[in-house]
Every structure is written in C-alpha cells, then in structure tokens.
Motif scaffolding. Sequence first.
Motif, PDB file in Angstrom:
ATOM      1  N   LEU A  60     -87.858 -66.654 -10.876  1.00  0.00           N
ATOM      2  CA  LEU A  60     -89.024 -66.187 -11.619  1.00  0.00           C
ATOM      3  C   LEU A  60     -88.776 -66.270 -13.119  1.00  0.00           C
ATOM      4  O   LEU A  60     -89.651 -66.704 -13.880  1.00  0.00           O
ATOM      5  CB  LEU A  60     -89.351 -64.745 -11.217  1.00  0.00           C
ATOM      6  N   SER A  61     -87.571 -65.886 -13.553  1.00  0.00           N
ATOM      7  CA  SER A  61     -87.241 -65.938 -14.970  1.00  0.00           C
ATOM      8  C   SER A  61     -87.317 -67.367 -15.495  1.00  0.00           C
ATOM      9  O   SER A  61     -87.886 -67.619 -16.566  1.00  0.00           O
ATOM     10  CB  SER A  61     -85.843 -65.360 -15.194  1.00  0.00           C
ATOM     11  N   ARG A  62     -86.774 -68.312 -14.740  1.00  0.00           N
ATOM     12  CA  ARG A  62     -86.817 -69.713 -15.171  1.00  0.00           C
ATOM     13  C   ARG A  62     -88.244 -70.251 -15.202  1.00  0.00           C
ATOM     14  O   ARG A  62     -88.604 -71.041 -16.078  1.00  0.00           O
ATOM     15  CB  ARG A  62     -85.927 -70.559 -14.270  1.00  0.00           C
ATOM     16  N   MET A  63     -89.065 -69.811 -14.257  1.00  0.00           N
ATOM     17  CA  MET A  63     -90.460 -70.235 -14.246  1.00  0.00           C
ATOM     18  C   MET A  63     -91.189 -69.741 -15.494  1.00  0.00           C
ATOM     19  O   MET A  63     -91.950 -70.487 -16.125  1.00  0.00           O
ATOM     20  CB  MET A  63     -91.163 -69.714 -12.995  1.00  0.00           C
ATOM     21  N   LEU A  64     -90.951 -68.481 -15.862  1.00  0.00           N
ATOM     22  CA  LEU A  64     -91.579 -67.927 -17.062  1.00  0.00           C
ATOM     23  C   LEU A  64     -91.096 -68.656 -18.312  1.00  0.00           C
ATOM     24  O   LEU A  64     -91.880 -68.942 -19.220  1.00  0.00           O
ATOM     25  CB  LEU A  64     -91.283 -66.430 -17.165  1.00  0.00           C
ATOM     26  N   VAL A 115     -93.548 -70.662 -20.930  1.00  0.00           N
ATOM     27  CA  VAL A 115     -93.624 -70.318 -22.353  1.00  0.00           C
ATOM     28  C   VAL A 115     -93.164 -71.495 -23.217  1.00  0.00           C
ATOM     29  O   VAL A 115     -93.779 -71.801 -24.240  1.00  0.00           O
ATOM     30  CB  VAL A 115     -92.785 -69.052 -22.642  1.00  0.00           C
ATOM     31  N   ALA A 116     -92.080 -72.154 -22.809  1.00  0.00           N
ATOM     32  CA  ALA A 116     -91.579 -73.288 -23.592  1.00  0.00           C
ATOM     33  C   ALA A 116     -92.629 -74.378 -23.724  1.00  0.00           C
ATOM     34  O   ALA A 116     -92.796 -74.978 -24.795  1.00  0.00           O
ATOM     35  CB  ALA A 116     -90.313 -73.846 -22.941  1.00  0.00           C
ATOM     36  N   ARG A 117     -93.373 -74.636 -22.661  1.00  0.00           N
ATOM     37  CA  ARG A 117     -94.373 -75.700 -22.684  1.00  0.00           C
ATOM     38  C   ARG A 117     -95.658 -75.275 -23.380  1.00  0.00           C
ATOM     39  O   ARG A 117     -96.410 -76.122 -23.870  1.00  0.00           O
ATOM     40  CB  ARG A 117     -94.654 -76.150 -21.245  1.00  0.00           C
ATOM     41  N   ALA A 118     -95.912 -73.974 -23.416  1.00  0.00           N
ATOM     42  CA  ALA A 118     -97.124 -73.490 -24.091  1.00  0.00           C
ATOM     43  C   ALA A 118     -96.966 -73.450 -25.601  1.00  0.00           C
ATOM     44  O   ALA A 118     -97.953 -73.507 -26.343  1.00  0.00           O
ATOM     45  CB  ALA A 118     -97.487 -72.095 -23.578  1.00  0.00           C
ATOM     46  N   ALA A 119     -95.722 -73.356 -26.078  1.00  0.00           N
ATOM     47  CA  ALA A 119     -95.474 -73.190 -27.512  1.00  0.00           C
ATOM     48  C   ALA A 119     -95.563 -74.516 -28.244  1.00  0.00           C
ATOM     49  O   ALA A 119     -95.054 -75.537 -27.780  1.00  0.00           O
ATOM     50  CB  ALA A 119     -94.101 -72.565 -27.734  1.00  0.00           C
ATOM     51  N   ALA A 120     -96.195 -74.481 -29.411  1.00  0.00           N
ATOM     52  CA  ALA A 120     -96.173 -75.658 -30.281  1.00  0.00           C
ATOM     53  C   ALA A 120     -94.776 -75.859 -30.844  1.00  0.00           C
ATOM     54  O   ALA A 120     -94.309 -76.996 -30.982  1.00  0.00           O
ATOM     55  CB  ALA A 120     -97.179 -75.484 -31.420  1.00  0.00           C
ATOM     56  N   VAL A 121     -94.095 -74.758 -31.157  1.00  0.00           N
ATOM     57  CA  VAL A 121     -92.725 -74.801 -31.655  1.00  0.00           C
ATOM     58  C   VAL A 121     -91.965 -73.617 -31.063  1.00  0.00           C
ATOM     59  O   VAL A 121     -92.476 -72.493 -31.054  1.00  0.00           O
ATOM     60  CB  VAL A 121     -92.665 -74.721 -33.198  1.00  0.00           C
ATOM     61  N   VAL A 122     -90.755 -73.882 -30.576  1.00  0.00           N
ATOM     62  CA  VAL A 122     -89.841 -72.813 -30.172  1.00  0.00           C
ATOM     63  C   VAL A 122     -88.727 -72.744 -31.202  1.00  0.00           C
ATOM     64  O   VAL A 122     -88.107 -73.768 -31.532  1.00  0.00           O
ATOM     65  CB  VAL A 122     -89.239 -73.069 -28.777  1.00  0.00           C
ATOM     66  N   LEU A 123     -88.493 -71.554 -31.734  1.00  0.00           N
ATOM     67  CA  LEU A 123     -87.408 -71.326 -32.681  1.00  0.00           C
ATOM     68  C   LEU A 123     -86.303 -70.568 -31.956  1.00  0.00           C
ATOM     69  O   LEU A 123     -86.520 -69.446 -31.492  1.00  0.00           O
ATOM     70  CB  LEU A 123     -87.905 -70.520 -33.885  1.00  0.00           C
ATOM     71  N   GLY A 124     -85.125 -71.162 -31.855  1.00  0.00           N
ATOM     72  CA  GLY A 124     -84.004 -70.518 -31.178  1.00  0.00           C
ATOM     73  C   GLY A 124     -83.102 -69.820 -32.168  1.00  0.00           C
ATOM     74  O   GLY A 124     -82.720 -70.402 -33.182  1.00  0.00           O
ATOM     75  N   LEU A 170     -81.489 -74.375 -24.355  1.00  0.00           N
ATOM     76  CA  LEU A 170     -82.187 -73.839 -23.189  1.00  0.00           C
ATOM     77  C   LEU A 170     -83.679 -74.124 -23.270  1.00  0.00           C
ATOM     78  O   LEU A 170     -84.302 -74.523 -22.270  1.00  0.00           O
ATOM     79  CB  LEU A 170     -81.944 -72.332 -23.085  1.00  0.00           C
ATOM     80  N   ALA A 171     -84.280 -73.936 -24.442  1.00  0.00           N
ATOM     81  CA  ALA A 171     -85.711 -74.205 -24.597  1.00  0.00           C
ATOM     82  C   ALA A 171     -86.023 -75.667 -24.306  1.00  0.00           C
ATOM     83  O   ALA A 171     -87.036 -75.987 -23.661  1.00  0.00           O
ATOM     84  CB  ALA A 171     -86.163 -73.830 -26.007  1.00  0.00           C
ATOM     85  N   ARG A 172     -85.165 -76.565 -24.748  1.00  0.00           N
ATOM     86  CA  ARG A 172     -85.374 -77.987 -24.470  1.00  0.00           C
ATOM     87  C   ARG A 172     -85.257 -78.278 -22.974  1.00  0.00           C
ATOM     88  O   ARG A 172     -86.039 -79.051 -22.414  1.00  0.00           O
ATOM     89  CB  ARG A 172     -84.375 -78.826 -25.270  1.00  0.00           C
ATOM     90  N   GLN A 173     -84.293 -77.636 -22.330  1.00  0.00           N
ATOM     91  CA  GLN A 173     -84.148 -77.800 -20.887  1.00  0.00           C
ATOM     92  C   GLN A 173     -85.383 -77.317 -20.138  1.00  0.00           C
ATOM     93  O   GLN A 173     -85.738 -77.865 -19.089  1.00  0.00           O
ATOM     94  CB  GLN A 173     -82.918 -77.043 -20.397  1.00  0.00           C
ATOM     95  N   ARG A 174     -86.022 -76.303 -20.684  1.00  0.00           N
ATOM     96  CA  ARG A 174     -87.209 -75.741 -20.021  1.00  0.00           C
ATOM     97  C   ARG A 174     -88.494 -76.491 -20.388  1.00  0.00           C
ATOM     98  O   ARG A 174     -89.569 -76.114 -19.945  1.00  0.00           O
ATOM     99  CB  ARG A 174     -87.358 -74.259 -20.379  1.00  0.00           C
ATOM    100  N   GLY A 175     -88.385 -77.542 -21.203  1.00  0.00           N
ATOM    101  CA  GLY A 175     -89.549 -78.379 -21.461  1.00  0.00           C
ATOM    102  C   GLY A 175     -90.230 -78.177 -22.790  1.00  0.00           C
ATOM    103  O   GLY A 175     -91.368 -78.634 -22.977  1.00  0.00           O
TER     104      GLY A 175
END
Length: 369
Positions: free
Chosen positions: A130-134, A138-147, A155-160
Amino acid sequence: MSSSPVSTSAAAQPYGRPLRTVHVLGDGAGAGSCTHVRSLATGLAARGVRVTVCAPVHAEGEYDFTGAGAEFAPDAVSVLRAACAGADVVHAHGVKAGLRAALAIRGRRVPLVVTWHGDGPTVHGALGRLSRMLERRVARAAAVVLGASSDLVDLARQRGARDARLAPVAFPAAPEGMSDPGKVRAELGVVERPLLIAVGSLVAHRGYSVLLDAAREWRALEPAPLLVIAGEGPLRAELARRIEAEGLPVRLLGRRRDAAQLLAAADLAVLPSRWEAPALLAQEALRVGVPLVATAVGGVPELVGEGAVLVPPGEAGALASAVTGLLADPARRADLAAAGRVQAATWPSEDDTVAQVLSVYDELMERHR
C-alpha cells in the motif's frame, strides 16, 4: 526542535509578480517538515508571495505559521479544496500530504510540487504494498518532486516521478546565548556526570529500544552518564517500564519546547533511528558543536559527512562502544565538534532554500501560461 523565524537576508528581493501558494502538511507531520514549512513561509512571505498553510490545528499552535506571514487553514478536506482553488502552485510536504493535495486539485490546472522528507522506514507485506502504491500515485501526480536527500530523489524516480530533484532542507539555527548550559545541567542533576541527549517522538523507528540496550552497557561507567530523551509518543509506557525494571540511567522528559537548550548543554547527542530523513537533531548538533553518534541510515550519512560517528542501525553494542569511546576521549570529541561545524557550513542557508523553491515555482508558472 526550533521554530524560530527564518533570517531573511537583506539581499532578498521581492518576487516580481503576484503568486499564491498553498503548502499542505498532513496529520502526523514531523518536526522537520513543520519547521521547514515555517521557514519557507517566512522567506516567501518576505518576498511578497501569498502563502497559505493547510495543516492540523495543533501544528499551527506549535509552529505559528501565521506569525511567519502565512494564512492558516485547517486541513479539513473541504477547506483544503477551497484553498487550493485559488492557488497558482500547491506544495505538499510528505507523501501523505501529497496524496491529499493531489485529490484536492483533481480536475484543475494547478501544478503540484511535493517535497519528500521521507515518511518512514521501509515496510513489508500488505502495508508495504500500500505504501509503495501511494508513493507511485503521488510521484506521478507531481509536476516536480523535491527530495530532501539523494536517496529520496532516487526513490521518487523509481516510483515514476517525471521530474525529481535534490532540494536539501535548511532549518533555522537556534539563537546563540539563549541559555546557560551550566544551569540546564544543574536542573537535570548532571553537574558531575556526562549528559547524553536524544530527541524525537517515541515511536518504533526511532530505535529507542536499541538505545536502552546500549544504556545498559554504559551504566557501569564511573560516573555513569545520564541519557535524557525529549519526545512523546505511544512507546512511552513501554520504555518507562524498562528504565525502571533495569535501573537504567535514562530519563524521559516528554515533549519539550527547550530541546535546543538541552542539546547545547549536552556532552553528546545520540540518534539511534532505524530510519531517518535529514534529521533536525543532527543539524542542530553539528551547528552548535555537540558531538553526534548516529545510525548510518536514510539521509544521515549524506547530511553529516565526517562530522559525526556513524554506526549500523539496530546494533546496541556498536552504539554503546561509540558513546563510551567518545566519553573517554575529550580530544576526539573536540575534533568531532570542529568537524561538525565545518560540515554545517556546507549546508544551504534558508535563503538558498527559498530561492531554489521560487525557481521551481517560476518554471511551473512558465509551463502553465
């Protein structure tokens, strides 16, 4: 640990056009993400950016986002949707907050930025799936992810994630001369014995059970160091029972608003977590020159560099050995304190962080014109 205002530099220039931002914090947001949002809110508001912080009411009470120049809105679903309706950019902090923000702006052309502070350790089984699904959603919904650290960017890149970037989180430095360390130590009854400090919520991933195992090993020292733990949480009763039953030189202080003062009075800081994002305790310890023993997990090694002693997570013997070795070696402690200050000088300032975030907002505004 500290919610003091960001020190915006005299060189900070007003933002060149009207900009409305909404920052979203979810229930259970930690001290690091809340402190970061307050810092951003102060810096952005000082530049003329309109900032709304949607967060649990207790977070406003503790971190005073309105005092930083932001508008505050409770994190109820209807309130969040209404706040996001008028935003140019929505910026969520953490995966859970990112999911709530993504749902709030669904069907609207509002860009979403999500800062991944790291929401917790890796879990397995159904909860892990469930955590990986979330995370993927979120990773795919974001225009930009800041780690906040390189491992979180990976991890964000791995999640798409379409666009994931490193964005180290800067925390405000505790004011100098804010307390008398001698007085703090006297109040704790440690005038003639070493003082160790750990700070953080009393939850499983903080590693306090391993820390108590280590304390059992160093209680034979003369004089025995006192370990104080500032924080509150569901494991308090269990930890208190162990401390009493085993006669451990450990004191649970509960939630403290003076944790920075306690840290400044300590001989050593200890961070025994099984998992950790770039930790607020680590940043404050290195800044004030308090030697740190920490586990080599998450974003900690990248954050501290050569400025702390790192041990494997879950190994009480290694943790106890690192602590006792430093207590017996004042010269090593002094060298470590100096190395910590050098490492802290390499971190981005709060102004740097605000400027980086504004540059991301600029890109998104240009894309959505």
